[in-house]
Design an enzyme around this catalytic site. Structure first.
Site, PDB file in Angstrom:
ATOM      1  N   SER A  55      39.054  33.797  25.029  1.00  0.00           N
ATOM      2  CA  SER A  55      39.496  34.382  23.748  1.00  0.00           C
ATOM      3  C   SER A  55      40.995  34.666  23.716  1.00  0.00           C
ATOM      4  CB  SER A  55      38.744  35.686  23.465  1.00  0.00           C
ATOM      5  OG  SER A  55      37.361  35.487  23.505  1.00  0.00           O
ATOM      6  N   HIS A  59      43.261  42.582  26.374  1.00  0.00           N
ATOM      7  CA  HIS A  59      42.475  43.731  25.922  1.00  0.00           C
ATOM      8  C   HIS A  59      43.216  45.037  26.209  1.00  0.00           C
ATOM      9  CE1 HIS A  59      39.002  41.245  25.127  1.00  0.00           C
ATOM     10  NE2 HIS A  59      39.077  40.724  26.329  1.00  0.00           N
ATOM     11  N   SER A 352      35.954  38.436  32.158  1.00  0.00           N
ATOM     12  CA  SER A 352      36.711  39.292  31.247  1.00  0.00           C
ATOM     13  C   SER A 352      36.621  40.744  31.707  1.00  0.00           C
ATOM     14  CB  SER A 352      36.140  39.165  29.834  1.00  0.00           C
ATOM     15  OG  SER A 352      36.967  39.846  28.932  1.00  0.00           O
ATOM     16  N   CYS A 403      50.829  18.492  12.699  1.00  0.00           N
ATOM     17  CA  CYS A 403      50.046  19.738  12.604  1.00  0.00           C
ATOM     18  C   CYS A 403      50.777  20.893  13.282  1.00  0.00           C
ATOM     19  CB  CYS A 403      48.684  19.566  13.256  1.00  0.00           C
ATOM     20  SG  CYS A 403      47.729  18.194  12.618  1.00  0.00           S
TER      21      CYS A 403
HETATM   22  C1  LIG Z   1      34.316  32.741  26.966  1.00  0.00           C
HETATM   23  C2  LIG Z   1      35.342  33.553  27.702  1.00  0.00           C
HETATM   24  C3  LIG Z   1      36.154  34.466  27.028  1.00  0.00           C
HETATM   25  C4  LIG Z   1      37.073  35.240  27.719  1.00  0.00           C
HETATM   26  N1  LIG Z   1      37.940  36.030  27.024  1.00  0.00           N
HETATM   27  C5  LIG Z   1      38.840  36.787  27.694  1.00  0.00           C
HETATM   28  C6  LIG Z   1      39.776  37.590  26.996  1.00  0.00           C
HETATM   29  O1  LIG Z   1      39.888  37.523  25.774  1.00  0.00           O
HETATM   30  N2  LIG Z   1      40.585  38.409  27.711  1.00  0.00           N
HETATM   31  C7  LIG Z   1      40.512  38.480  29.069  1.00  0.00           C
HETATM   32  O2  LIG Z   1      41.213  39.296  29.649  1.00  0.00           O
HETATM   33  N3  LIG Z   1      39.698  37.668  29.770  1.00  0.00           N
HETATM   34  C8  LIG Z   1      38.876  36.814  29.113  1.00  0.00           C
HETATM   35  N4  LIG Z   1      38.058  35.973  29.796  1.00  0.00           N
HETATM   36  C9  LIG Z   1      38.155  35.941  31.248  1.00  0.00           C
HETATM   37  C10 LIG Z   1      39.374  35.138  31.710  1.00  0.00           C
HETATM   38  O3  LIG Z   1      39.450  33.908  31.031  1.00  0.00           O
HETATM   39  C11 LIG Z   1      39.236  34.902  33.208  1.00  0.00           C
HETATM   40  O4  LIG Z   1      39.048  36.149  33.828  1.00  0.00           O
HETATM   41  C12 LIG Z   1      40.458  34.248  33.832  1.00  0.00           C
HETATM   42  O5  LIG Z   1      40.876  33.120  33.116  1.00  0.00           O
HETATM   43  C13 LIG Z   1      40.100  33.865  35.257  1.00  0.00           C
HETATM   44  O6  LIG Z   1      41.171  33.179  35.840  1.00  0.00           O
HETATM   45  P1  LIG Z   1      41.033  32.609  37.313  1.00  0.00           P
HETATM   46  O7  LIG Z   1      42.365  32.119  37.687  1.00  0.00           O
HETATM   47  O8  LIG Z   1      40.363  33.613  38.180  1.00  0.00           O
HETATM   48  O9  LIG Z   1      39.973  31.421  37.188  1.00  0.00           O
HETATM   49  P2  LIG Z   1      40.201  29.910  36.698  1.00  0.00           P
HETATM   50  O10 LIG Z   1      41.074  29.835  35.536  1.00  0.00           O
HETATM   51  O11 LIG Z   1      38.851  29.305  36.577  1.00  0.00           O
HETATM   52  O12 LIG Z   1      40.980  29.257  37.907  1.00  0.00           O
HETATM   53  C14 LIG Z   1      40.332  28.767  39.051  1.00  0.00           C
HETATM   54  C15 LIG Z   1      40.954  27.435  39.391  1.00  0.00           C
HETATM   55  O13 LIG Z   1      40.431  26.998  40.631  1.00  0.00           O
HETATM   56  C16 LIG Z   1      40.332  25.600  40.580  1.00  0.00           C
HETATM   57  N5  LIG Z   1      39.377  25.183  41.611  1.00  0.00           N
HETATM   58  C17 LIG Z   1      38.032  25.290  41.592  1.00  0.00           C
HETATM   59  N6  LIG Z   1      37.503  24.761  42.701  1.00  0.00           N
HETATM   60  C18 LIG Z   1      38.534  24.320  43.448  1.00  0.00           C
HETATM   61  C19 LIG Z   1      38.614  23.658  44.699  1.00  0.00           C
HETATM   62  N7  LIG Z   1      37.529  23.358  45.404  1.00  0.00           N
HETATM   63  N8  LIG Z   1      39.843  23.316  45.164  1.00  0.00           N
HETATM   64  C20 LIG Z   1      40.969  23.606  44.455  1.00  0.00           C
HETATM   65  N9  LIG Z   1      40.934  24.230  43.260  1.00  0.00           N
HETATM   66  C21 LIG Z   1      39.734  24.584  42.767  1.00  0.00           C
HETATM   67  C22 LIG Z   1      39.854  25.323  39.171  1.00  0.00           C
HETATM   68  O14 LIG Z   1      40.110  23.992  38.774  1.00  0.00           O
HETATM   69  C23 LIG Z   1      40.621  26.348  38.370  1.00  0.00           C
HETATM   70  O15 LIG Z   1      41.805  25.831  37.816  1.00  0.00           O
HETATM   71  C24 LIG Z   1      37.163  35.141  29.126  1.00  0.00           C
HETATM   72  C25 LIG Z   1      36.379  34.199  29.800  1.00  0.00           C
HETATM   73  C26 LIG Z   1      35.502  33.391  29.090  1.00  0.00           C
HETATM   74  C27 LIG Z   1      34.734  32.329  29.799  1.00  0.00           C
END
Ligand SMILES: Cc1cc2nc3c(=O)[nH]c(=O)nc-3n(C[C@H](O)[C@H](O)[C@H](O)COP(=O)(O)OP(=O)(O)OC[C@H]3O[C@@H](n4cnc5c(N)ncnc54)[C@H](O)[C@@H]3O)c2cc1C
Length: 481
Positions: A55, A59, A352, A403
């Site tokens: 989203s 927050h 989230s 766009c």
């Molecule tokens: C529907 C939805 C709505 C949300 N809305 C909000 C919001 O409005 N506000 C908010 O604060 N949070 C929100 N969140 C939560 C937020 O998006 C996540 O908490 C955040 O993006 C997590 O980031 P991350 O870096 O931990 O994970 P990710 O972005 O998933 O990063 C993990 C990375 O690891 C990589 N990876 C995986 N396996 C391997 C491997 N074996 N080797 C190397 N790389 C690998 C992946 O490709 C990925 O790029 C939402 C989540 C969802 C699904």
């Protein structure tokens, strides 16, 4: 050992697995120290996982459960975002949120959230009457009885935050590699040996401290070293995107009262001025499955139908998408030095408000890594990201994307630099091309041409996103692509 040394591609002090917003900000935080830091990302671009589809709300931080890491880090992260985005040169749009009670019994929930938010230190919270709601949101349903108003929320472009953070980290001496899937990890003589699969074959890296920021597969990464004491479940959420013509439908980030399943379906403006509606919540077996399914979209439509007094203008619908939440069995973020694997630091279960909390999560991981390795500060660390641009002779104001008003020169800029776009999707994440009403119908051929020219590859090799997503197969009968 001799053969390992022979095949070892690189030795680092710290390897970060995952280039989402968390891994990217961890990389940047660690680039402040005299440490050799390397990020390995599976996707052909950074922000390939959860960070790409959510989203995008920073927050305010009033709703996580008391005593959780979420409660602490959301408020901290929220406060860090304005200066972070300024340093990374990425958009930050302050936008108040309303949590609306549509029935009198929900007013109790609003009172609880208000009290909780005040205790957490969330600034500016207040309860609005129906009259005050309608002054702010003239299209709100007349069934609205009260709303919690939170002026400290905001919207951002999550993938631009991640890309900006990686780029800034690399400008400070860190290294980040894409197209690297970590497939095995072993521990040998106090070092982690990390095996990686690329489209070309295997590579081996070594490090003293390993950080997992792998989103939905964080438990699978942990399993490469030891049986995880938690499980990550995928919970998918669907969205609709309405074109800019629907702007003005609403002026704030609109939430219903939260339930056990989470924050509920939102209606909100996104930072390009379009309207997003979603997400629903469903558990799925394949944690990487971001397909959109009819039932999920129907759930979103049904939930949002009663929020407003006017019909949602579905005629402006330009696309649907889904994102998968990495929901931890612990109910809270898992940010720790692993209790039985020395040197292994995890940022797992970052659902989230993981985006809003990300700068504070990175700060916590930074502290944990320093506990393991120590690390002298790098005196010339520059927190300001310098954006790469294409060579001056490549300036070109020809409009490619009508766009989002993006020129050919801006696409060249997006491709420039070691962390620049390498795919059509990468150009989209950095410029907004193909995200508008035409969804690439007009601009896609031009984008493919620019990528082909800048990357010095034939058009047939230009990828949409991941491996095998080539858009063209060969020349047409007239010899044109
Ligand atoms: C529907 C939805 C709505 C949300 N809305 C909000 C919001 O409005 N506000 C908010 O604060 N949070 C929100 N969140 C939560 C937020 O998006 C996540 O908490 C955040 O993006 C997590 O980031 P991350 O870096 O931990 O994970 P990710 O972005 O998933 O990063 C993990 C990375 O690891 C990589 N990876 C995986 N396996 C391997 C491997 N074996 N080797 C190397 N790389 C690998 C992946 O490709 C990925 O790029 C939402 C989540 C969802 C699904």
């Amino acid at each position: 050992m001799a053969s390992l040394r022979a095949s070892l591609k690189k030795e680092a002090d710290v390897i970060v697995i995952g280039g989402g917003v968390v891994g990217a900000l961890v990389l940047r935080a660690l680039s402040k120290y005299r440490l050799r830091v390397l990020l390995l990302e599976k996707g052909n671009d950074f922000a390939s996982g959860v960070t790409r589809a959510n989203s995008a709300v920073i927050h305010a931080g009033f709703d996580p459960k008391p005593g959780t890491k979420k409660a602490k880090l959301n408020v901290l992260g929220n406060a860090m975002f304005p200066s972070l985005c300024a340093q990374l040169n990425v958009p930050y749009i302050p936008l108040a949120s309303l949590v609306t009670a549509y029935a009198e019994q929900e007013e109790e929930t609003l009172a609880l959230l208000l009290a909780q938010g005040k205790e957490y230190g969330v600034p500016g919270l207040s309860i609005l009457s129906r009259k005050e709601i309608l002054e702010k949101e003239p299209n709100m349903a007349r069934t609205a009885v009260a709303a919690l108003y939170a002026p400290s929320s905001a919207i951002v472009s999550p993938w631009e935050v991640a890309i900006g953070a990686v780029e800034n980290a690399c400008q400070n001496g860190a290294e980040a590699l894409r197209g690297r899937t970590v497939t095995a990890i072993t521990r040998e003589n106090d070092r982690f040996i990390v095996t990686v699969q690329t489209t070309e074959g295997q590579e081996v890296y070594a490090c003293r401290c390993l950080v997992s920021a792998a989103g939905v597969v964080a438990d699978d990464i942990c399993r490469m070293l030891t049986e995880p004491d938690y499980k990550i479940t995928g919970r998918r959420g669907h969205y609709f995107v309405l074109d800019k013509q629907a702007a003005g439908l609403i002026n704030h980030i609109l939430f219903p009262c939260p339930s056990a399943k989470g924050k509920g379906v939102l209606i909100l403006p996104e930072y390009h001025g379009r309207i997003m509606i979603g997400p629903d919540s469903e558990s799925i077996d394949d944690k990487t499955d971001t397909a959109t399914v009819e039932e999920g979209l129907a759930r979103v439509k049904e939930a949002a139908a009663s929020y407003l007094s006017v019909p949602i203008p579905w005629r402006y619908l330009i696309r649907t998408f889904s994102g998968v939440r990495p929901t931890p069995s612990t109910g809270d973020f898992i940010i720790r030095k692993h209790p039985s694997v020395p040197g292994f630091v995890e940022a797992a279960g970052i659902e989230s408000p993981g985006l809003a909390s990300a700068p504070a999560i990175a700060q916590e991981v930074e502290r944990l890594v320093l506990d393991v390795l120590g690390g002298a500060a790098q005196k010339d660390f520059d927190p300001v990201r310098q954006k790469y641009t294409a060579k001056p002779e490549k300036k070109d104001n020809t409009l490619v994307c009508r766009c989002s008003q993006v020129t050919r020169g801006q696409i060249r800029d997006a491709i420039a630099g070691p962390c620049g776009a390498r795919t059509v999707k990468g150009v989209k994440l950095r410029t907004g091309t193909t995200a508008g009403a035409c969804q690439g119908g007009f601009c896609l051929p031009d984008i493919v041409s620019v990528l082909s020219e800048e990357l010095h590859i034939p058009k047939e090799q230009v990828l949409y996103d991941g491996p095998g997503s080539n858009l063209l197969t060969g020349p047409t009968r007239r010899g044109e692509h």
